[in-house]
Design a protein around this motif. Sequence first.
Motif, PDB file in Angstrom:
ATOM      1  N   LEU A 183     -46.676  39.496  82.166  1.00 13.87           N
ATOM      2  CA  LEU A 183     -47.859  39.429  81.310  1.00 13.87           C
ATOM      3  C   LEU A 183     -47.563  40.039  79.945  1.00 13.87           C
ATOM      4  CD1 LEU A 183     -50.602  40.570  83.874  1.00 13.87           C
ATOM      5  CD2 LEU A 183     -50.015  38.226  83.215  1.00 13.87           C
ATOM      6  N   TYR A 184     -46.908  41.184  79.955  1.00  6.78           N
ATOM      7  CA  TYR A 184     -46.618  41.888  78.700  1.00  6.78           C
ATOM      8  C   TYR A 184     -45.506  41.188  77.913  1.00  6.78           C
ATOM      9  CZ  TYR A 184     -49.447  45.489  80.877  1.00  6.78           C
ATOM     10  OH  TYR A 184     -50.476  46.157  81.481  1.00  6.78           O
ATOM     11  N   VAL A 185     -44.551  40.596  78.634  1.00  8.22           N
ATOM     12  CA  VAL A 185     -43.478  39.866  77.963  1.00  8.22           C
ATOM     13  C   VAL A 185     -44.047  38.676  77.200  1.00  8.22           C
ATOM     14  CG1 VAL A 185     -41.464  38.398  78.367  1.00  8.22           C
ATOM     15  CG2 VAL A 185     -41.643  40.594  79.528  1.00  8.22           C
ATOM     16  N   VAL A 186     -44.926  37.910  77.853  1.00  7.10           N
ATOM     17  CA  VAL A 186     -45.519  36.739  77.207  1.00  7.10           C
ATOM     18  C   VAL A 186     -46.435  37.155  76.066  1.00  7.10           C
ATOM     19  CG1 VAL A 186     -47.036  34.751  77.559  1.00  7.10           C
ATOM     20  CG2 VAL A 186     -45.302  35.314  79.266  1.00  7.10           C
ATOM     21  N   GLN A 187     -47.233  38.195  76.299  1.00 10.08           N
ATOM     22  CA  GLN A 187     -48.128  38.661  75.237  1.00 10.08           C
ATOM     23  C   GLN A 187     -47.327  39.145  74.027  1.00 10.08           C
ATOM     24  OE1 GLN A 187     -51.220  38.377  74.729  1.00 10.08           O
ATOM     25  NE2 GLN A 187     -51.496  39.749  72.986  1.00 10.08           N
ATOM     26  N   GLY A 188     -46.175  39.745  74.281  1.00 17.51           N
ATOM     27  CA  GLY A 188     -45.351  40.222  73.182  1.00 17.51           C
ATOM     28  C   GLY A 188     -44.805  39.095  72.319  1.00 17.51           C
ATOM     29  N   ALA A 189     -44.682  37.882  72.897  1.00 11.17           N
ATOM     30  CA  ALA A 189     -44.177  36.741  72.139  1.00 11.17           C
ATOM     31  C   ALA A 189     -45.282  36.020  71.372  1.00 11.17           C
ATOM     32  CB  ALA A 189     -43.482  35.756  73.079  1.00 11.17           C
ATOM     33  N   ARG A 190     -46.540  36.367  71.643  1.00 12.03           N
ATOM     34  CA  ARG A 190     -47.660  35.713  70.954  1.00 12.03           C
ATOM     35  C   ARG A 190     -47.946  36.433  69.635  1.00 12.03           C
ATOM     36  NH1 ARG A 190     -52.671  35.841  74.403  1.00 12.03           N
ATOM     37  NH2 ARG A 190     -53.286  33.967  73.251  1.00 12.03           N
ATOM     38  N   LYS A 191     -48.429  35.683  68.674  1.00  8.65           N
ATOM     39  CA  LYS A 191     -48.737  36.266  67.364  1.00  8.65           C
ATOM     40  C   LYS A 191     -50.212  36.593  67.221  1.00  8.65           C
ATOM     41  CE  LYS A 191     -44.968  33.796  65.080  1.00  8.65           C
ATOM     42  NZ  LYS A 191     -44.075  34.947  65.116  1.00  8.65           N
ATOM     43  N   SER A 192     -51.023  36.195  68.194  1.00  8.63           N
ATOM     44  CA  SER A 192     -52.461  36.466  68.137  1.00  8.63           C
ATOM     45  C   SER A 192     -53.021  36.440  69.548  1.00  8.63           C
ATOM     46  CB  SER A 192     -53.172  35.416  67.266  1.00  8.63           C
ATOM     47  OG  SER A 192     -52.993  34.116  67.820  1.00  8.63           O
ATOM     48  N   GLY A 193     -54.301  36.818  69.692  1.00 16.56           N
ATOM     49  CA  GLY A 193     -54.939  36.786  71.000  1.00 16.56           C
ATOM     50  C   GLY A 193     -54.744  38.080  71.769  1.00 16.56           C
ATOM     51  N   SER A 194     -55.445  38.166  72.900  1.00  7.09           N
ATOM     52  CA  SER A 194     -55.430  39.384  73.706  1.00  7.09           C
ATOM     53  C   SER A 194     -54.678  39.162  75.008  1.00  7.09           C
ATOM     54  CB  SER A 194     -56.861  39.832  74.017  1.00  7.09           C
ATOM     55  OG  SER A 194     -57.492  38.896  74.875  1.00  7.09           O
ATOM     56  N   LEU A 195     -54.326  40.271  75.650  1.00  5.93           N
ATOM     57  CA  LEU A 195     -53.649  40.210  76.942  1.00  5.93           C
ATOM     58  C   LEU A 195     -54.547  39.576  78.000  1.00  5.93           C
ATOM     59  CD1 LEU A 195     -51.114  41.030  78.590  1.00  5.93           C
ATOM     60  CD2 LEU A 195     -52.239  43.219  79.039  1.00  5.93           C
ATOM     61  N   ASN A 196     -55.861  39.710  77.848  1.00  3.37           N
ATOM     62  CA  ASN A 196     -56.792  39.130  78.816  1.00  3.37           C
ATOM     63  C   ASN A 196     -56.619  37.622  78.928  1.00  3.37           C
ATOM     64  OD1 ASN A 196     -57.938  41.590  79.431  1.00  3.37           O
ATOM     65  ND2 ASN A 196     -59.541  41.417  77.879  1.00  3.37           N
ATOM     66  N   GLU A 197     -56.270  36.968  77.821  1.00  2.00           N
ATOM     67  CA  GLU A 197     -56.059  35.520  77.869  1.00  2.00           C
ATOM     68  C   GLU A 197     -54.887  35.164  78.767  1.00  2.00           C
ATOM     69  OE1 GLU A 197     -57.782  34.073  73.522  1.00  2.00           O
ATOM     70  OE2 GLU A 197     -55.635  34.560  73.723  1.00  2.00           O
ATOM     71  N   VAL A 198     -53.813  35.929  78.687  1.00  2.00           N
ATOM     72  CA  VAL A 198     -52.656  35.674  79.545  1.00  2.00           C
ATOM     73  C   VAL A 198     -53.026  35.915  81.014  1.00  2.00           C
ATOM     74  CG1 VAL A 198     -50.223  36.198  79.934  1.00  2.00           C
ATOM     75  CG2 VAL A 198     -51.186  36.449  77.645  1.00  2.00           C
ATOM     76  N   MET A 199     -53.766  36.991  81.267  1.00  2.00           N
ATOM     77  CA  MET A 199     -54.183  37.293  82.643  1.00  2.00           C
ATOM     78  C   MET A 199     -55.032  36.169  83.227  1.00  2.00           C
ATOM     79  SD  MET A 199     -55.202  41.328  82.334  1.00  2.00           S
ATOM     80  CE  MET A 199     -54.050  42.566  81.771  1.00  2.00           C
ATOM     81  N   LEU A 200     -55.999  35.686  82.455  1.00  2.00           N
ATOM     82  CA  LEU A 200     -56.862  34.609  82.943  1.00  2.00           C
ATOM     83  C   LEU A 200     -56.057  33.337  83.188  1.00  2.00           C
ATOM     84  CD1 LEU A 200     -59.986  35.104  80.633  1.00  2.00           C
ATOM     85  CD2 LEU A 200     -59.848  35.545  83.087  1.00  2.00           C
ATOM     86  N   GLY A 201     -55.076  33.076  82.343  1.00  2.00           N
ATOM     87  CA  GLY A 201     -54.272  31.871  82.501  1.00  2.00           C
ATOM     88  C   GLY A 201     -53.398  31.869  83.739  1.00  2.00           C
ATOM     89  N   THR A 202     -53.089  33.047  84.273  1.00  2.00           N
ATOM     90  CA  THR A 202     -52.223  33.109  85.462  1.00  2.00           C
ATOM     91  C   THR A 202     -52.994  32.956  86.774  1.00  2.00           C
ATOM     92  OG1 THR A 202     -52.397  35.534  85.584  1.00  2.00           O
ATOM     93  CG2 THR A 202     -50.575  34.618  84.288  1.00  2.00           C
ATOM     94  N   ILE A 203     -54.324  33.011  86.737  1.00  2.00           N
ATOM     95  CA  ILE A 203     -55.107  33.013  87.981  1.00  2.00           C
ATOM     96  C   ILE A 203     -54.791  31.805  88.870  1.00  2.00           C
ATOM     97  CG2 ILE A 203     -57.446  32.801  88.927  1.00  2.00           C
ATOM     98  CD1 ILE A 203     -58.401  34.634  86.666  1.00  2.00           C
ATOM     99  N   PRO A 204     -54.762  30.554  88.351  1.00  2.00           N
ATOM    100  CA  PRO A 204     -54.432  29.430  89.257  1.00  2.00           C
ATOM    101  C   PRO A 204     -53.059  29.572  89.896  1.00  2.00           C
ATOM    102  CG  PRO A 204     -55.286  28.633  87.149  1.00  2.00           C
ATOM    103  CD  PRO A 204     -55.028  30.101  86.984  1.00  2.00           C
ATOM    104  N   TYR A 205     -52.126  30.125  89.163  1.00  2.00           N
ATOM    105  CA  TYR A 205     -50.763  30.239  89.675  1.00  2.00           C
ATOM    106  C   TYR A 205     -50.636  31.381  90.696  1.00  2.00           C
ATOM    107  CZ  TYR A 205     -50.226  27.247  85.621  1.00  2.00           C
ATOM    108  OH  TYR A 205     -50.382  26.231  84.709  1.00  2.00           O
ATOM    109  N   VAL A 206     -51.410  32.435  90.516  1.00  2.00           N
ATOM    110  CA  VAL A 206     -51.454  33.498  91.531  1.00  2.00           C
ATOM    111  C   VAL A 206     -51.979  32.945  92.848  1.00  2.00           C
ATOM    112  CG1 VAL A 206     -52.577  35.663  92.184  1.00  2.00           C
ATOM    113  CG2 VAL A 206     -51.680  35.389  89.877  1.00  2.00           C
ATOM    114  N   LEU A 207     -53.007  32.113  92.780  1.00  2.00           N
ATOM    115  CA  LEU A 207     -53.569  31.510  94.000  1.00  2.00           C
ATOM    116  C   LEU A 207     -52.545  30.606  94.684  1.00  2.00           C
ATOM    117  CD1 LEU A 207     -57.183  30.647  92.746  1.00  2.00           C
ATOM    118  CD2 LEU A 207     -56.458  32.592  94.140  1.00  2.00           C
ATOM    119  N   ILE A 208     -51.747  29.905  93.890  1.00  2.00           N
ATOM    120  CA  ILE A 208     -50.699  29.052  94.474  1.00  2.00           C
ATOM    121  C   ILE A 208     -49.659  29.914  95.192  1.00  2.00           C
ATOM    122  CG2 ILE A 208     -48.759  27.550  93.886  1.00  2.00           C
ATOM    123  CD1 ILE A 208     -50.546  26.360  91.692  1.00  2.00           C
ATOM    124  N   MET A 209     -49.273  31.039  94.587  1.00  2.00           N
ATOM    125  CA  MET A 209     -48.307  31.933  95.238  1.00  2.00           C
ATOM    126  C   MET A 209     -48.866  32.492  96.539  1.00  2.00           C
ATOM    127  SD  MET A 209     -46.806  34.089  92.027  1.00  2.00           S
ATOM    128  CE  MET A 209     -45.997  33.282  90.652  1.00  2.00           C
TER     129      MET A 209
END
Length: 428
Positions: A379-405
């Motif tokens: 989460l922090y690695v991806v957020q570090g590569a972004r130039k804008s936005g919050s960490l919450n956006e990355v967290m929300l985006g991973t929810i479908p993939y967490v369910l798949i795991m």
Amino acid sequence: MIGAVAAGLLGLLALSIPVGIVLFLLGFGVDAFFSAFPLSRGLGNMVWSSSNSATLIAIPFFVLLGEVLVRSGVATRTYAALDRWVSWLPGGLVHANIATATMFSATSGSSVATAATVATVAMPQAEKLGYDPKLFSGAIAAGGTLGIMIPPSINLIVYGFLTQTSIPRLFLAGLVPGLLLALAFMAATVAICVVRPGLGGVRRTFPFAQMLRALLDLGPIILLFGLIVGSIYRGWATPTEAAAVGVAGAFVIAALFGGINWQMLRESLLGTVKITAMIMLIVIGASFLNFTLASAGLGREINAFMDGLGLGPLGTILVIVVLYIVLGFFIETLSLMVVTIPIIVPLVVSQDYDPIWFGILMIVLIEMALITPPVGLNLYVVQGARKSGSLNEVMLGTIPYVLIMLAMAFLLIAAPGLATWLPDQLAQ
């Protein structure tokens, strides 16, 4: 003792003390308060025996292999090539994120390195083409987790070293679940973008001639994967020898693409030293802690606790799954592995479960930990590569993939053959 060790672990980690140091401090604490013998006098022997292994030499080689491919520009070429092959699907470039992560997982062996590679290359494209930042970044974080499942995997090497199980069999066992996870990630992306087309951005098609030319950039990576993994499975090389050959192959690929220079070499070697030192400190610290815990009788306490619950084999596994999910919220993944393996794996084996199968189940659960807050490194690695936005956006985006795991974890429990079929077939 169980409660005291758990509280000490979480408390010391909360103080932001490096994980390797925490493990040594806990080992001294167990020696001081729970052992009648001076276990710390065996520290020198533990440090030597836990690090004096030819198997562990594979770790710096695989780290260096990934560093060379990333810093020589091979990642950018791979991403562009896969863009031409998969961006016609609903979701567009999101599939290129997952496909690139899958391909680099087959060479780097590190989830964090894979996520960092894809994020660095892909994020500028997301902002330029107007993709939904949540889904786009979440797919990168989730795809990066495949680095510890698809062989060669540093985490599987550590698991094999600590449990004395066959690393080639572990690599084989992780291949089918890893590829199934990648396909499931892409299928979920398609489903999401069919329901919500605005999340997927622009679907792009390319002339077939361009797609064929793109294979020239994919070919060397595929050949490198075949060289590393094939030599191990055919018995031509040990994992350590195959890793060394893989590094040589990575340098050849980098030279072909014109990516060799002194700065790249310096950064690759420095990155390798830093990552390897971190891993070895954790492995050595965990070995000392596990020695003190075993000597102080923690294994007997855990077995008595589980016996007191009156659970069967399936109930025991489900409790372990819940334990890893909870611990994954708070503990870094490699640390979680090395701390729990000497305690949990004997318990699992006593229930007549295959340690190879359990290693793959553990990796799936640890993959979840990589993208669940508050300690999910990807989460922090991806957020570090972004130039804008919050960490919450990355967290929300991973929810479908967490369910798949999570679904994959339960699928492995219901059908262990997903992990054991391929190594059993090739062993015949």
